[in-house]
Motif scaffolding. Structure first.
Motif, PDB file in Angstrom:
ATOM      1  N   LEU A  24      47.715  20.968  46.650  1.00  0.00           N
ATOM      2  CA  LEU A  24      47.141  20.583  45.366  1.00  0.00           C
ATOM      3  C   LEU A  24      45.687  21.014  45.196  1.00  0.00           C
ATOM      4  N   ALA A  25      44.858  20.809  46.227  1.00  0.00           N
ATOM      5  CA  ALA A  25      43.427  21.088  46.080  1.00  0.00           C
ATOM      6  C   ALA A  25      42.781  21.255  47.449  1.00  0.00           C
ATOM      7  N   THR A  26      41.602  21.864  47.437  1.00  0.00           N
ATOM      8  CA  THR A  26      40.825  22.036  48.663  1.00  0.00           C
ATOM      9  C   THR A  26      39.609  21.120  48.639  1.00  0.00           C
ATOM     10  N   ILE A  27      39.065  20.865  49.803  1.00  0.00           N
ATOM     11  CA  ILE A  27      37.861  20.043  49.911  1.00  0.00           C
ATOM     12  C   ILE A  27      36.697  20.676  49.141  1.00  0.00           C
ATOM     13  N   GLU A  28      36.663  22.012  49.083  1.00  0.00           N
ATOM     14  CA  GLU A  28      35.589  22.714  48.377  1.00  0.00           C
ATOM     15  C   GLU A  28      35.624  22.451  46.872  1.00  0.00           C
ATOM     16  N   SER A  29      36.787  22.107  46.337  1.00  0.00           N
ATOM     17  CA  SER A  29      36.941  21.844  44.912  1.00  0.00           C
ATOM     18  C   SER A  29      36.603  20.394  44.544  1.00  0.00           C
ATOM     19  N   MET A  30      36.406  19.539  45.553  1.00  0.00           N
ATOM     20  CA  MET A  30      36.119  18.134  45.290  1.00  0.00           C
ATOM     21  C   MET A  30      34.699  17.968  44.757  1.00  0.00           C
ATOM     22  N   MET A  31      34.579  17.228  43.667  1.00  0.00           N
ATOM     23  CA  MET A  31      33.274  16.956  43.066  1.00  0.00           C
ATOM     24  C   MET A  31      32.746  15.585  43.456  1.00  0.00           C
ATOM     25  N   SER A  32      33.660  14.605  43.615  1.00  0.00           N
ATOM     26  CA  SER A  32      33.225  13.237  43.907  1.00  0.00           C
ATOM     27  C   SER A  32      34.362  12.421  44.522  1.00  0.00           C
ATOM     28  N   ARG A  33      33.973  11.520  45.424  1.00  0.00           N
ATOM     29  CA  ARG A  33      34.921  10.545  45.991  1.00  0.00           C
ATOM     30  C   ARG A  33      34.739   9.170  45.352  1.00  0.00           C
ATOM     31  N   ALA A  34      33.819   9.044  44.434  1.00  0.00           N
ATOM     32  CA  ALA A  34      33.430   7.750  43.873  1.00  0.00           C
ATOM     33  C   ALA A  34      34.174   7.410  42.582  1.00  0.00           C
ATOM     34  N   PHE A  35      35.483   7.578  42.577  1.00  0.00           N
ATOM     35  CA  PHE A  35      36.287   7.272  41.402  1.00  0.00           C
ATOM     36  C   PHE A  35      37.388   6.284  41.752  1.00  0.00           C
ATOM     37  N   ASN A  36      37.879   5.605  40.724  1.00  0.00           N
ATOM     38  CA  ASN A  36      39.022   4.709  40.876  1.00  0.00           C
ATOM     39  C   ASN A  36      40.132   5.184  39.970  1.00  0.00           C
ATOM     40  N   GLY A  37      41.362   5.162  40.503  1.00  0.00           N
ATOM     41  CA  GLY A  37      42.537   5.516  39.728  1.00  0.00           C
ATOM     42  C   GLY A  37      43.279   4.264  39.314  1.00  0.00           C
ATOM     43  N   GLN A  38      44.493   4.422  38.885  1.00  0.00           N
ATOM     44  CA  GLN A  38      45.313   3.284  38.490  1.00  0.00           C
ATOM     45  C   GLN A  38      45.792   2.492  39.703  1.00  0.00           C
ATOM     46  N   HIS A  39      45.811   3.139  40.889  1.00  0.00           N
ATOM     47  CA  HIS A  39      46.333   2.497  42.089  1.00  0.00           C
ATOM     48  C   HIS A  39      45.321   2.463  43.220  1.00  0.00           C
ATOM     49  N   GLY A  40      44.031   2.471  42.907  1.00  0.00           N
ATOM     50  CA  GLY A  40      43.007   2.417  43.946  1.00  0.00           C
ATOM     51  C   GLY A  40      42.053   3.592  43.889  1.00  0.00           C
ATOM     52  N   ARG A  41      41.495   3.958  45.041  1.00  0.00           N
ATOM     53  CA  ARG A  41      40.503   5.029  45.136  1.00  0.00           C
ATOM     54  C   ARG A  41      41.062   6.359  44.633  1.00  0.00           C
ATOM     55  N   ALA A  42      40.166   7.179  44.080  1.00  0.00           N
ATOM     56  CA  ALA A  42      40.571   8.482  43.555  1.00  0.00           C
ATOM     57  C   ALA A  42      39.426   9.469  43.731  1.00  0.00           C
ATOM     58  N   TYR A  43      39.765  10.754  43.689  1.00  0.00           N
ATOM     59  CA  TYR A  43      38.793  11.825  43.843  1.00  0.00           C
ATOM     60  C   TYR A  43      38.771  12.672  42.580  1.00  0.00           C
ATOM     61  N   LEU A  44      37.590  13.198  42.241  1.00  0.00           N
ATOM     62  CA  LEU A  44      37.433  14.105  41.118  1.00  0.00           C
ATOM     63  C   LEU A  44      37.370  15.532  41.656  1.00  0.00           C
ATOM     64  N   PHE A  45      38.235  16.412  41.134  1.00  0.00           N
ATOM     65  CA  PHE A  45      38.309  17.811  41.567  1.00  0.00           C
ATOM     66  C   PHE A  45      38.018  18.745  40.403  1.00  0.00           C
ATOM     67  N   MET A  46      37.377  19.878  40.714  1.00  0.00           N
ATOM     68  CA  MET A  46      37.153  20.921  39.707  1.00  0.00           C
ATOM     69  C   MET A  46      38.447  21.659  39.396  1.00  0.00           C
ATOM     70  N   LYS A  47      39.235  21.946  40.441  1.00  0.00           N
ATOM     71  CA  LYS A  47      40.439  22.756  40.292  1.00  0.00           C
ATOM     72  C   LYS A  47      41.582  22.129  41.076  1.00  0.00           C
ATOM     73  N   VAL A  48      42.747  22.095  40.461  1.00  0.00           N
ATOM     74  CA  VAL A  48      43.968  21.591  41.090  1.00  0.00           C
ATOM     75  C   VAL A  48      45.075  22.590  40.769  1.00  0.00           C
ATOM     76  N   VAL A  49      45.956  22.850  41.728  1.00  0.00           N
ATOM     77  CA  VAL A  49      47.074  23.773  41.520  1.00  0.00           C
ATOM     78  C   VAL A  49      48.393  23.029  41.703  1.00  0.00           C
ATOM     79  N   ASN A  50      49.470  23.674  41.303  1.00  0.00           N
ATOM     80  CA  ASN A  50      50.831  23.155  41.485  1.00  0.00           C
ATOM     81  C   ASN A  50      51.073  21.820  40.796  1.00  0.00           C
TER      82      ASN A  50
END
Length: 110
Positions: A24-50
């Motif tokens: 789905l994504a690489t660590i280099e594409s990660m912008m932030s770990r400080a997000f919350n999703g509908q089911h807990g912690r979430a990450y913000l990515f610049m680019k996601v595939v598949n």
């Protein structure tokens, strides 16, 4: 429906779907770990595939009103998070065009 082409990523850390391990994504594409999703912690990515993007919809979130699209794994259709289309608050515009992946729906593939 024919076969779905999947992109394979390379790098020191690859995040994949927890259900089928599709890249789905690489660590280099990660912008932030400080997000919350509908089911807990979430990450913000610049680019996601598949992923497949769902229909755009308006959502009231803790940071204001956003137009988002849910994203699904291209192989197993697991809901993984969402893509920010439009942020109404000027301070949230940096999210536009970026993706949220929920941590508990990801695995380290590499």
């Amino acid at each position: 429906m024919g076969m779905t082409y999947r992109q394979y990523l390379s790098g020191p850390r690859i995040y994949g779907c927890s259900n089928c391990r599709t890249h789905l994504a690489t660590i280099e594409s990660m912008m932030s770990r400080a997000f919350n999703g509908q089911h807990g912690r979430a990450y913000l990515f610049m680019k996601v595939v598949n992923v497949i993007e769902g229909e755009a919809c308006e959502r009231a979130m803790t940071t204001g009103q956003h137009t988002v699209r849910d994203i699904y794994c291209v192989k197993c259709s697991t809901t993984l998070g969402w893509k920010y289309e439009v942020a109404q608050e000027p301070s949230q515009k940096y999210k536009e065009g970026h993706y949220i992946l929920e941590r508990n729906l990801l695995v380290d593939v590499q």
